[in-house]
Write a protein that holds these residues in place. Structure first.
Motif, short mmCIF file in Angstrom:
data_model
loop_
_atom_site.label_atom_id
_atom_site.label_comp_id
_atom_site.label_asym_id
_atom_site.label_seq_id
_atom_site.Cartn_x
_atom_site.Cartn_y
_atom_site.Cartn_z
N GLU A 133 0.82 -1.21 0.00
CA GLU A 133 0.00 0.00 0.00
C GLU A 133 0.86 1.26 0.00
O GLU A 133 0.40 2.33 -0.40
CB GLU A 133 -0.93 0.00 1.22
CG GLU A 133 -2.04 -1.04 1.15
CD GLU A 133 -2.91 -0.88 -0.08
OE1 GLU A 133 -3.26 0.27 -0.41
OE2 GLU A 133 -3.21 -1.88 -0.73
N LEU A 137 -0.05 4.66 -2.12
CA LEU A 137 -0.31 5.92 -1.42
C LEU A 137 0.72 7.00 -1.73
O LEU A 137 0.40 8.18 -1.72
CB LEU A 137 -0.38 5.67 0.09
CG LEU A 137 -1.51 4.73 0.53
CD1 LEU A 137 -1.37 4.38 2.00
CD2 LEU A 137 -2.87 5.37 0.28
N LEU A 264 -8.17 2.16 3.60
CA LEU A 264 -7.10 2.94 4.20
C LEU A 264 -6.91 4.29 3.52
O LEU A 264 -6.42 5.23 4.14
CB LEU A 264 -5.78 2.17 4.14
CG LEU A 264 -5.68 0.88 4.97
CD1 LEU A 264 -4.29 0.26 4.79
CD2 LEU A 264 -5.96 1.14 6.43
N TYR A 267 -8.27 7.58 5.28
CA TYR A 267 -7.55 8.00 6.48
C TYR A 267 -6.13 8.47 6.16
O TYR A 267 -5.67 9.49 6.66
CB TYR A 267 -7.51 6.85 7.49
CG TYR A 267 -8.88 6.35 7.86
CD1 TYR A 267 -9.67 7.04 8.79
CD2 TYR A 267 -9.41 5.20 7.29
CE1 TYR A 267 -10.94 6.59 9.12
CE2 TYR A 267 -10.68 4.74 7.61
CZ TYR A 267 -11.43 5.44 8.54
OH TYR A 267 -12.68 4.99 8.86
N ILE A 268 -5.45 7.70 5.31
CA ILE A 268 -4.09 8.07 4.92
C ILE A 268 -4.10 9.37 4.12
O ILE A 268 -3.22 10.22 4.27
CB ILE A 268 -3.44 6.95 4.08
CG1 ILE A 268 -3.34 5.66 4.89
CG2 ILE A 268 -2.06 7.39 3.60
CD1 ILE A 268 -2.44 5.73 6.09
N TRP A 271 -4.71 12.44 6.62
CA TRP A 271 -3.70 12.69 7.64
C TRP A 271 -2.27 12.63 7.14
O TRP A 271 -1.36 13.19 7.76
CB TRP A 271 -3.86 11.68 8.78
CG TRP A 271 -5.12 11.89 9.56
CD1 TRP A 271 -5.71 13.07 9.87
CD2 TRP A 271 -5.97 10.87 10.11
NE1 TRP A 271 -6.86 12.86 10.59
CE2 TRP A 271 -7.05 11.52 10.76
CE3 TRP A 271 -5.92 9.48 10.13
CZ2 TRP A 271 -8.07 10.82 11.40
CZ3 TRP A 271 -6.92 8.79 10.77
CH2 TRP A 271 -7.98 9.45 11.41
N ILE A 272 -2.03 11.97 6.00
CA ILE A 272 -0.64 11.80 5.57
C ILE A 272 -0.40 12.31 4.15
O ILE A 272 0.37 13.26 3.95
CB ILE A 272 -0.21 10.31 5.68
CG1 ILE A 272 -0.32 9.84 7.13
CG2 ILE A 272 1.22 10.14 5.17
CD1 ILE A 272 0.05 8.38 7.33
N SER A 273 -1.02 11.66 3.14
CA SER A 273 -0.62 11.95 1.76
C SER A 273 -0.97 13.37 1.31
O SER A 273 -0.16 14.01 0.61
CB SER A 273 -1.21 10.92 0.80
OG SER A 273 -2.61 10.90 0.88
#
Length: 465
Positions: A133, A137, A264, A267-268, A271-273
């Motif tokens: 993943e 991502l 996922l 959420y990713i 908060w992240i990508s």
């Protein structure tokens, strides 16, 4: 129960409205509408013709590209719906979009039948499934974002390259930057590009990768789960074509990987990508082109305001089309049986049983999603029950596995992408207004998501056997 239109690829229930369309009028379409029979005839004729043509292999030196029937289906459908002489009426294109949403769930049902028998293999590949993943991502950020900066796409770069931009990306970017921001228009451009060309691009890349023989087919299968139902199906189909003896394992891993990416990804992404893409963009541009959330830049190098208004006005003119769910089920079932019979060079009543079960799963999944107001997505219901039917604990596993195998996976994809092609004509003006820069950026984004994930999966499989 009715299914409502949406624009673009559907990877969940196929019943919600498009995130980029607000209808100006409503049109109900059913079997009593003579115009619907035109669409049905086109779906059956084009998908059957595409299946009859069959695959064509084009050698390219040490590699080769396999053009499967689904390519002919989506290409012919797009030509019919978008040609200028007598294009398919907009309400029928919208109806095709509705039916496409249901067809994606049929595909999920067929894929779920390959998961049950392969549960032990999925558990064994667990670490590799999770690690790959990372490629999905962050592949687009690592490769597509620098290219977009080089082409001076402006802040639209962030929206277009933090993921391959399916439905959930609209909500993420709209909340962070506003729906009038260049970042939001970046999402819009990538969404439309992926909808029209994504399945074709990923199938060609997967075909090249499979023909080179440097990847484990299971690694390529994991890479196919990019978060889009049609793209996953396209990639998995060419991998299966190259390794027919591993069909069930490839389809099971691709479907599971796609489901993980979808779960996922939200959420990713939040908060992240998305934050990472924003910071990487500012780093590469030295913050010169960065804009505050929701504010329009003076000069972005992205789509001009006049073009944006033209696109939005075009979208607003599209009617909302409702098609009763049972009508969509019958259309897909009939077209699917015709194409499946052509693929198998014969007809079997087991094909009918398989389509009846798939239709029941789809109807049940949509009903649960409606009752729970989307908290339990239809795709989760369909794939969970379908996997259980063919799992070792199911009393009908052996019998139903035999029944479901009468439906060629590739034949169902041909039907689904033919329907998608017939819905694309309405999106062509929007793509033209976006500009040429999204073509190389979008191509690299899709390629990076697939290939980097496959590379990570290859190493992970090596570590865990």
């Amino acid at each position: 129960m009715t299914a409502h239109t949406r624009t673009g690829d559907v990877a969940s229930t196929g019943t919600s409205s498009s995130p980029i369309a607000n209808a100006a009028s409503a049109v109900a379409v059913g079997f009593r509408s003579p115009r619907l029979w035109i669409l049905i005839g086109l779906i059956v004729a084009i998908s059957a013709g595409a299946q009859a043509i069959g695959p064509i292999v084009i050698p390219l030196g040490i590699a080769s590209v396999t053009l499967l029937p689904m390519i002919w289906g989506i290409t012919a459908g797009a030509i019919v719906s978008g040609q200028r002489l007598k294009p398919l009426p907009i309400d029928l294109q919208q109806a095709a979009t509705v039916i496409m949403g249901v067809a994606v769930l049929f595909l999920c049902a067929r894929l779920s039948f390959t998961i049950g028998p392969n549960i032990p293999m999925l558990l064994q590949a667990g670490p590799a499934l999770l690690l790959q993943e990372v490629g999905h991502l962050f592949g687009t950020i690592a490769l597509a974002l620098p290219l977009a900066v080089l082409l001076r796409m402006g802040p639209a770069t962030v929206g277009a390259t933090f993921s391959i931009d399916r439905e959930g990306s609209f909500a993420m970017v709209s909340e962070r930057y506003g729906s009038d921001s260049p970042q939001y228009r970046g999402v819009l451009s990538m969404y439309v590009f992926g909808t029209i060309f994504g399945a074709v691009i990923v199938s060609l890349i997967a075909s090249l990768a499979a023909s080179l023989g440097i990847f484990d087919p299971l690694a390529l299968a994991m890479g196919a789960g990019v978060g889009s139902g049609s793209m996953m199906a396209a990639a998995a189909s060419v991998i299966v074509s190259a390794h027919p003896d591993m069909q069930d394992q490839v389809l099971a891993l691709a479907a599971t990987s796609n489901l993980i990416t979808g779960v996922l990804g939200v959420y990713i992404g939040v908060w992240i990508s998305l934050p990472l893409a924003d910071r990487f963009y500012k780093l590469l541009t030295r913050n010169k082109d960065a804009t505050l959330p929701g504010r329009r830049p003076k000069a972005t190098g992205a789509m001009p305001t006049s073009a944006v208004k033209t696109v939005e006005e075009t979208v607003l003119e599209k009617p909302t089309v409702t098609v009763p769910l049972w009508v969509s089920l019958l259309i897909i079932g009939f077209a699917g049986l015709v194409v499946a019979a052509i693929a198998a060079k014969g007809f079997s009543w087991d094909m009918v049983i398989a389509y009846v079960v798939m239709g029941a799963l789809v109807a049940g999944g949509i009903a649960v999603a409606k009752v729970t107001r989307g908290k339990v997505p239809a795709i989760i219901v369909v794939m969970t029950i379908g996997a259980f039917l063919t799992s070792p604990v199911s009393p009908v596993a052996g019998w139903f596995t035999t029944v479901s195998n009468t439906i060629d996976f590739l034949s169902l994809i041909t039907v689904m992408l033919t329907i998608a092609g017939l819905s694309l004509g309405k999106d062509l003006p929007m793509l033209k207004s976006i500009g040429w820069k999204i073509i190389p950026v979008g191509t690299v984004a899709i390629a990076a998501s697939f290939l980097l994930s496959a590379v990570v999966a290859e190493f992970a499989l090596g570590l865990w056997g």
